[in-house]
Design an enzyme around this catalytic site. Structure first.
Site, PDB file in Angstrom:
ATOM      1  N   HIS A  13     -23.865 -22.776  14.861  1.00 40.71           N
ATOM      2  CA  HIS A  13     -24.536 -24.042  15.152  1.00 40.71           C
ATOM      3  C   HIS A  13     -24.747 -24.718  13.797  1.00 40.71           C
ATOM      4  O   HIS A  13     -24.895 -24.023  12.782  1.00 40.71           O
ATOM      5  CB  HIS A  13     -25.887 -23.802  15.832  1.00 40.71           C
ATOM      6  CG  HIS A  13     -25.790 -23.060  17.134  1.00 40.71           C
ATOM      7  ND1 HIS A  13     -25.368 -23.650  18.303  1.00 40.71           N
ATOM      8  CD2 HIS A  13     -26.054 -21.767  17.441  1.00 40.71           C
ATOM      9  CE1 HIS A  13     -25.391 -22.745  19.287  1.00 40.71           C
ATOM     10  NE2 HIS A  13     -25.789 -21.591  18.779  1.00 40.71           N
TER      11      HIS A  13
ATOM     12  N   HIS B  41     -17.453 -16.886  18.912  1.00 41.50           N
ATOM     13  CA  HIS B  41     -17.556 -18.145  19.668  1.00 41.50           C
ATOM     14  C   HIS B  41     -16.999 -19.245  18.762  1.00 41.50           C
ATOM     15  O   HIS B  41     -17.605 -19.542  17.732  1.00 41.50           O
ATOM     16  CB  HIS B  41     -19.015 -18.459  19.999  1.00 41.50           C
ATOM     17  CG  HIS B  41     -19.715 -17.395  20.797  1.00 41.50           C
ATOM     18  ND1 HIS B  41     -19.861 -17.474  22.161  1.00 41.50           N
ATOM     19  CD2 HIS B  41     -20.326 -16.236  20.420  1.00 41.50           C
ATOM     20  CE1 HIS B  41     -20.540 -16.406  22.590  1.00 41.50           C
ATOM     21  NE2 HIS B  41     -20.828 -15.643  21.555  1.00 41.50           N
ATOM     22  N   PHE B  42     -15.877 -19.828  19.141  1.00 38.41           N
ATOM     23  CA  PHE B  42     -15.252 -20.837  18.277  1.00 38.41           C
ATOM     24  C   PHE B  42     -15.404 -22.267  18.818  1.00 38.41           C
ATOM     25  O   PHE B  42     -14.854 -23.210  18.264  1.00 38.41           O
ATOM     26  CB  PHE B  42     -13.783 -20.498  18.007  1.00 38.41           C
ATOM     27  CG  PHE B  42     -13.584 -19.404  16.970  1.00 38.41           C
ATOM     28  CD1 PHE B  42     -14.648 -18.888  16.230  1.00 38.41           C
ATOM     29  CD2 PHE B  42     -12.304 -18.895  16.720  1.00 38.41           C
ATOM     30  CE1 PHE B  42     -14.446 -17.889  15.271  1.00 38.41           C
ATOM     31  CE2 PHE B  42     -12.100 -17.902  15.764  1.00 38.41           C
ATOM     32  CZ  PHE B  42     -13.171 -17.401  15.038  1.00 38.41           C
ATOM     33  N   ARG B  43     -16.108 -22.444  19.951  1.00 43.02           N
ATOM     34  CA  ARG B  43     -16.645 -23.750  20.377  1.00 43.02           C
ATOM     35  C   ARG B  43     -15.624 -24.799  20.786  1.00 43.02           C
ATOM     36  O   ARG B  43     -16.008 -25.942  21.047  1.00 43.02           O
ATOM     37  CB  ARG B  43     -17.522 -24.364  19.267  1.00 43.02           C
ATOM     38  CG  ARG B  43     -18.568 -23.454  18.672  1.00 43.02           C
ATOM     39  CD  ARG B  43     -19.590 -23.027  19.683  1.00 43.02           C
ATOM     40  NE  ARG B  43     -20.753 -22.400  19.062  1.00 43.02           N
ATOM     41  CZ  ARG B  43     -21.538 -21.543  19.681  1.00 43.02           C
ATOM     42  NH1 ARG B  43     -21.304 -21.184  20.940  1.00 43.02           N
ATOM     43  NH2 ARG B  43     -22.565 -21.023  19.086  1.00 43.02           N
TER      44      ARG B  43
ATOM     45  N   ASN C 119     -17.838 -19.380  26.666  1.00 43.75           N
ATOM     46  CA  ASN C 119     -18.904 -20.368  26.897  1.00 43.75           C
ATOM     47  C   ASN C 119     -18.658 -21.661  26.136  1.00 43.75           C
ATOM     48  O   ASN C 119     -19.502 -22.146  25.387  1.00 43.75           O
ATOM     49  CB  ASN C 119     -20.280 -19.790  26.557  1.00 43.75           C
ATOM     50  CG  ASN C 119     -20.382 -19.264  25.132  1.00 43.75           C
ATOM     51  OD1 ASN C 119     -19.387 -18.883  24.533  1.00 43.75           O
ATOM     52  ND2 ASN C 119     -21.587 -19.237  24.587  1.00 43.75           N
TER      53      ASN C 119
ATOM     54  N   ASP D 297     -20.251 -11.409  16.843  1.00 46.79           N
ATOM     55  CA  ASP D 297     -20.940 -12.426  17.649  1.00 46.79           C
ATOM     56  C   ASP D 297     -21.092 -13.716  16.847  1.00 46.79           C
ATOM     57  O   ASP D 297     -22.142 -14.371  16.904  1.00 46.79           O
ATOM     58  CB  ASP D 297     -22.298 -11.918  18.155  1.00 46.79           C
ATOM     59  CG  ASP D 297     -22.878 -12.813  19.245  1.00 46.79           C
ATOM     60  OD1 ASP D 297     -22.175 -13.729  19.712  1.00 46.79           O
ATOM     61  OD2 ASP D 297     -24.049 -12.599  19.623  1.00 46.79           O
TER      62      ASP D 297
ATOM     63  N   HIS E 159     -23.309  -6.469  21.848  1.00 44.98           N
ATOM     64  CA  HIS E 159     -24.455  -6.580  20.930  1.00 44.98           C
ATOM     65  C   HIS E 159     -25.706  -5.831  21.396  1.00 44.98           C
ATOM     66  O   HIS E 159     -26.755  -6.442  21.624  1.00 44.98           O
ATOM     67  CB  HIS E 159     -24.779  -8.035  20.609  1.00 44.98           C
ATOM     68  CG  HIS E 159     -24.710  -9.029  21.743  1.00 44.98           C
ATOM     69  ND1 HIS E 159     -25.224  -8.776  22.975  1.00 44.98           N
ATOM     70  CD2 HIS E 159     -24.197 -10.279  21.800  1.00 44.98           C
ATOM     71  CE1 HIS E 159     -25.038  -9.827  23.748  1.00 44.98           C
ATOM     72  NE2 HIS E 159     -24.412 -10.751  23.062  1.00 44.98           N
TER      73      HIS E 159
ATOM     74  N   HIS F  46     -23.047  -9.594  28.394  1.00 37.05           N
ATOM     75  CA  HIS F  46     -24.271  -9.951  27.664  1.00 37.05           C
ATOM     76  C   HIS F  46     -25.411  -9.476  28.545  1.00 37.05           C
ATOM     77  O   HIS F  46     -25.651 -10.042  29.615  1.00 37.05           O
ATOM     78  CB  HIS F  46     -24.340 -11.467  27.436  1.00 37.05           C
ATOM     79  CG  HIS F  46     -25.555 -11.884  26.670  1.00 37.05           C
ATOM     80  ND1 HIS F  46     -25.475 -12.608  25.504  1.00 37.05           N
ATOM     81  CD2 HIS F  46     -26.877 -11.676  26.892  1.00 37.05           C
ATOM     82  CE1 HIS F  46     -26.692 -12.818  25.041  1.00 37.05           C
ATOM     83  NE2 HIS F  46     -27.568 -12.272  25.873  1.00 37.05           N
TER      84      HIS F  46
END
Ligand code: DOR
Length: 443
Positions: free
Chosen positions: A308, A64-66, A96, A304, A234, A181
């Site tokens: 944050h 997840h690189f946001r 996401n 994964d 996962h 997921h």
């Protein structure tokens, strides 16, 4: 066979489809041009790899690189810098973000942002939703798309398809292997009161084994009805490994370094830092994941990587977000497991290169073979390093493994013949390119 190459990686030990042995790798125009004894050949650049092992480039199929939306946590440049610093040559990035990657325009936007900024090769998962089902057949085949990703249980962001009808509609619409997921959102909602404020060790109590298993049972039943291939991300429970082993014709399995390395006792020391979805659980689950890995039930490793910031993670549970960095520590943590005899180096390669290529139909990656992309992860199996927060290149610059000494270290990341990282130094500006897939080659 040409006798001059752009680059020769000389004298390393190759870990490849024909076993493990000494050999040289000749690279021209970003492609592997020869494998073997190249003592008589010349090259623009010769890299001395004596004492090092050359692995097919490590592919991390869950990060997840946001970007766009939460670039204070990570962006495509910083996340991919973390990847190559950790020996990863290609990533599949998750949808996401904000906006969600659920349309052709959003995918195009990510590809445009990635061009000349990302340090590794990349593909982007497209989110499956109730609203874009009609578009999925087209979306999953777009250049740069890794396939369709579905959240059956809530996590960071708003993507979610919790119901059987929604999942079935997606599986009927898609042809490629979609990724899931798998946690039962209805059970998570009903069990929300099981969270103990201030106590992250209640996270696996809330996000229970039964919730993961229920979702995976439902998912497999739907996939069976639809004749669809699925990828269960996962996997974190002994019960799911036991169940999924009887459905390997349609279900592939990802396991993560954190579920293989951490355990519930670690909440006392690391608190919300190891709060993840699905959660880090009791030792019996970790043991079952290792057994599943040894038996070949688990197909691939994904980090994964879900960054944050420290401040966000410092919130009191359950206000604290779920996720930790992982793309940079995947190789060293797993090489340390190799060092301790928990898996072979060949099995590591199977799970990080050959496995992703097999499951997702990656074109010209996943093995070191003539005609394939010259993606190589160069590792020093003897190097001992203590992982520190300051090594972490992610914008969320911390790791739950800070202070852990590992044996085995990525010392070089070569992406299509370019040395992007060597001996812990970034060597070039970002020149990553979209990963190509055999199921969606441009016509
Ligand atoms: O813990 C998690 N965090 N699990 C996920 O599946 C999503 C991720 C995130 O994006 O933060």
């Amino acid at each position: 066979m040409p006798t001059t190459y752009d680059m020769i990686l000389k004298g390393g030990t190759l870990v490849n489809q024909n076993g493990v042995g000494m050999g040289d790798l000749g690279i021209t125009n970003g492609t592997i041009a020869a494998i073997g004894d190249l003592a008589q050949a010349s090259a623009g650049q010769t890299v001395d790899c004596r004492g090092l092992h050359l692995l097919p480039g490590v592919i991390d199929t869950q990060v997840h690189f946001r970007e766009p939306g939460a670039t204070h946590k990570e962006d495509l440049e910083s996340g991919s810098r973390a990847a190559v610093m950790g020996g990863v040559t290609a990533v599949f990035e998750m949808p996401n973000t904000d906006p969600l990657t659920t349309s052709a325009a959003a995918l195009e936007d990510k590809l445009a942002r990635a061009a000349s900024r990302m340090h590794c090769d990349h593909a982007f998962w497209v989110g499956g939703t109730h609203d874009n089902v009609a578009d999925l057949a087209e979306l999953e085949r777009l250049p740069g798309a890794a396939g369709i990703k579905v959240f059956m249980g809530s996590s960071t962001g708003s993507l979610m398809v919790p119901d059987d009808a929604g999942v079935e509609a997606i599986l009927r619409a898609t042809r490629r292997r979609a990724a899931f997921h798998s946690e039962d959102e209805f059970m998570l909602r009903a069990q929300a009161g099981w969270r103990v404020p201030g106590d992250p060790s209640s996270h696996p109590v809330w996000r229970s084994v039964a919730a993961a298993l229920s979702s995976t049972h439902r998912l497999v039943a739907i996939a069976r009805r639809c004749g669809a291939r699925i990828h269960v991300l996962h996997v974190s429970t002994a019960e799911e490994i036991e169940f999924l082993k009887d459905h390997k014709d349609l279900a592939s399995i990802e396991v993560t370094p954190h579920h293989l390395t951490l355990e519930d006792a670690d909440y006392a020391r690391l608190g919300t830092l190891i709060q993840m979805n699905p959660p880090v659980r009791a030792v019996r689950h970790r043991d079952a994941l290792w057994a599943g890995l040894a038996q070949g039930i688990a197909d691939i490793l994904g980090s994964d990587h879900a960054p944050h910031t420290r401040d966000e993670k410092a919130k009191v549970y359950p206000e604290s977000p779920s996720g930790m960095t992982g793309v940079q520590t995947l190789v060293p943590i797993m090489l340390d497991h190799v060092h301790h005899g928990r898996l072979s180096l060949q099995r590591f390669v199977d799970m990080t290169s050959a496995g992703p290529a097999r499951l997702f139909g990656i074109a010209c990656k996943g093995r070191m073979a003539v005609g394939y992309d010259a993606d190589v992860t160069v590792v020093d199996l003897k190097r001992r390093v203590t992982i520190e927060d300051k090594w972490i290149a992610s914008r969320s610059n911390w790791t739950p493994y800070a202070g852990r000494e590992v044996t085995g270290w990525p010392v070089g990341t070569i992406v299509r013949g370019r040395t992007v990282m060597w001996q812990d130094e970034l060597q070039t500006a970002g020149q990553g390119a979209p990963v190509r897939f055999t199921e969606s080659l441009p016509r």
